[in-house]
Design an enzyme around this catalytic site. Structure first.
Site, PDB file in Angstrom:
ATOM      1  N   ASN A 318       0.835  -1.198   0.000  1.00 22.39           N
ATOM      2  CA  ASN A 318       0.000   0.000   0.000  1.00 22.39           C
ATOM      3  C   ASN A 318       0.878   1.258   0.000  1.00 22.39           C
ATOM      4  O   ASN A 318       0.773   2.116   0.878  1.00 22.39           O
ATOM      5  CB  ASN A 318      -0.948  -0.002   1.204  1.00 22.39           C
ATOM      6  CG  ASN A 318      -2.229   0.771   0.933  1.00 22.39           C
ATOM      7  OD1 ASN A 318      -2.359   1.436  -0.096  1.00 22.39           O
ATOM      8  ND2 ASN A 318      -3.177   0.694   1.843  1.00 22.39           N
ATOM      9  N   HIS A 349      -8.556   3.547   8.206  1.00 22.52           N
ATOM     10  CA  HIS A 349      -8.993   2.235   7.745  1.00 22.52           C
ATOM     11  C   HIS A 349     -10.436   1.924   8.151  1.00 22.52           C
ATOM     12  O   HIS A 349     -11.138   1.221   7.429  1.00 22.52           O
ATOM     13  CB  HIS A 349      -8.064   1.138   8.277  1.00 22.52           C
ATOM     14  CG  HIS A 349      -6.862   0.919   7.420  1.00 22.52           C
ATOM     15  ND1 HIS A 349      -5.682   1.608   7.597  1.00 22.52           N
ATOM     16  CD2 HIS A 349      -6.656   0.088   6.362  1.00 22.52           C
ATOM     17  CE1 HIS A 349      -4.798   1.199   6.698  1.00 22.52           C
ATOM     18  NE2 HIS A 349      -5.356   0.288   5.940  1.00 22.52           N
TER      19      HIS A 349
END
EC number: 2.3.1.-
Length: 495
Positions: A318, A349
């Site tokens: 990521n 998140h």
């Protein structure tokens, strides 16, 4: 999930059409902005229904905040609003509608839009308010010197190439792509002096797209055949914990978490291929003259699977989110930047407790791994044979630590996560604390680089690589010439 895959495949075809028939040499930036935005909103509406209105609301209000607040403080207000709006949507989705349904949903695209909103707000603040000498090299080159129009803002946040799965890109790179100003930075020597040259290029992305689609196919095949047979939840099965030996349990822990990664490989690689098919993502040429289409790539699979340190794993996983966290949080934090960055990552998140358990564990693992590496690695690098043994051992330890850390991220809830950790007697938590108590966390840099020495897992290496190899960039300030911007990048490269 089916809608998501169908929409991404449609976006891939649209990207080829966009590059072929709406190429910057044939079409004005205005038309390209309009088409990219309308296609993006159509895909969002098809995939998520009227929940797609959240994308427009979040983007529209953020732009209004930017206009009325002014460049001095708008980055703070945009950051709080965008992250707060995302959190409210995540809370309602999780605790009101479908707790535990770990699937594609409208909050996923909102996470990417939140990154773009906050990144651009900080870039405008840097470019229009802060003094140039107060900026770091990366901040100076990413700084935006002119307020974007509403169309440019919508296009950047909601274009069809990145609205469903990203990845994050800088505003300057996106505008450069839309306007067709792609430059290659080269070094040459003339009369013993270094000089910079830039030339317009338009290489074909076909080979890169084909390679990434092959990776997507293999990842999807692996996910549909292997992943289902190795569920992460089996790590907390009562019978398995009671009968399996410790080596068997740790081996299954590793393979089950490894099997959970291909779905991310599929989604992120497909998103990268879509951008490349549209002509976006060209970084330049390697030393052999081969084109590189990894300007906005989100992962490097080989480095992930063969990483020999916690840092190396997270540097290649990521990637764009790691850079976002570094730019908007770590570089600007006034105290405990590593802890603040992990907390922001957890909030971004979502609201599942498992995310927070994972990132709090990640803080311990990161600091402990750094302490061990700083205190022991230099003893094992002299001999190639010893270095190989060291790499094998650290690979095994890294893969085990990563798997141990991210189990709550997959299990989501507190009870199963605590069940897993308690079944392991919190062994790696305790080991990490003991390491931090016994071994000093040495600084890797001294003097004027004191602040950089404590840089977190998304190290300076990625940022420097972006500055060194980025060849696709733009300027949004009419008073700044393209040559000055090339010089900016070149000076950052030398630093």
């Amino acid at each position: 999930q089916v809608n998501f895959v169908v929409c991404q495949l449609f976006a891939l075809l649209a990207a080829v059409w966009f590059r072929t028939y709406l190429h910057s040499s044939k079409t004005s930036p205005f038309i390209r902005h309009v088409v990219a935005t309308l296609l993006g909103l159509y895909l969002a509406l098809f995939c998520f229904g009227w929940y797609a209105l959240h994308f427009v609301i979040q983007t529209g209000i953020s732009y209004y905040i930017m206009i009325i607040i002014g460049v001095e403080n708008m980055h703070k207000y945009c950051f709080v609003f965008a992250l707060g709006y995302l959190t409210v949507c995540q809370i309602t989705r999780v605790y009101i509608f479908d707790y535990g349904q770990y699937s594609a949903d409208f909050s996923g695209p909102m996470m990417i839009i939140t990154q773009k909103i906050t990144s651009l707000a900080f870039e405008i603040h840097d470019g229009m308010f802060r003094k140039n000498e107060d900026l770091t090299p990366s901040q100076r080159c990413l700084a935006v010197r002119r307020m974007p129009s509403l169309l440019e803002y919508l296009s950047y946040n909601c274009n069809f190439m990145g609205i469903l799965a990203g990845p994050l890109c800088s505003y300057k790179d996106y505008i450069t792509f839309i306007e067709g100003r792609s430059y290659q930075l080269q070094q040459s020597e003339a009369n013993g002096k270094e000089d910079t040259k830039y030339e317009q290029t338009d290489p074909s992305p076909n080979i890169a797209v084909a390679q990434k689609l092959l990776v997507c196919g293999l990842s999807l095949l692996f996910h549909m055949t292997i992943t289902k047979t190795l569920p992460v939840e089996y790590n907390i099965d009562d019978n398995f914990r009671a009968t399996a030996s410790w080596p068997v349990r740790f081996f299954y822990l590793y393979v089950s978490l490894m099997a959970a990664r291909p779905k991310y490989y599929f989604a992120w690689t497909l998103a990268d291929a879509i951008n490349n098919a549209a002509g976006f993502g060209f970084r330049g040429y390697d030393k052999n003259g081969v084109t590189r289409w990894d300007l906005i790539s989100n992962l490097r699979i080989q480095q992930i699977e063969f990483s020999t340190s916690f840092k190396m794993f997270l540097d290649n996983w990521n990637i764009q989110t790691a850079l976002w966290l570094k730019r908007v949080c770590y570089e600007r934090a006034t105290f405990s930047p590593t802890i603040q960055t992990f907390i922001l990552s957890a909030i971004w998140h979502g609201v599942y407790p498992g995310y927070y358990l994972t990132f709090l564990t990640g803080v311990l693992m990161t600091l402990a791994a750094r302490a061990i590496r700083n205190n022991f690695r230099h003893y094992f690098v002299e001999s190639p044979a010893v270095k190989l043994c060291y790499d094998i051992i650290t690979w095994m330890a890294t893969q085990l630590a990563i798997s141990y850390t991210v189990v709550p991220f997959v299990l989501l809830s507190v009870k199963p996560s605590v069940t897993f950790y308690s079944s392991c007697y919190f062994c790696l938590h305790i080991a990490s604390i003991l390491v931090l108590l016994v071994f000093p966390l040495k600084r890797t840099q001294k003097g004027s680089k004191k602040h950089e020495s404590i840089q977190p897992v998304w190290s300076k290496k990625l940022e420097e690589e972006n500055l060194l190899q980025k060849n696709s960039y733009s300027t949004t300030n009419n008073s700044f010439s393209q040559k000055e911007e090339v010089t900016c990048r070149y000076q950052a490269l030398k630093q």
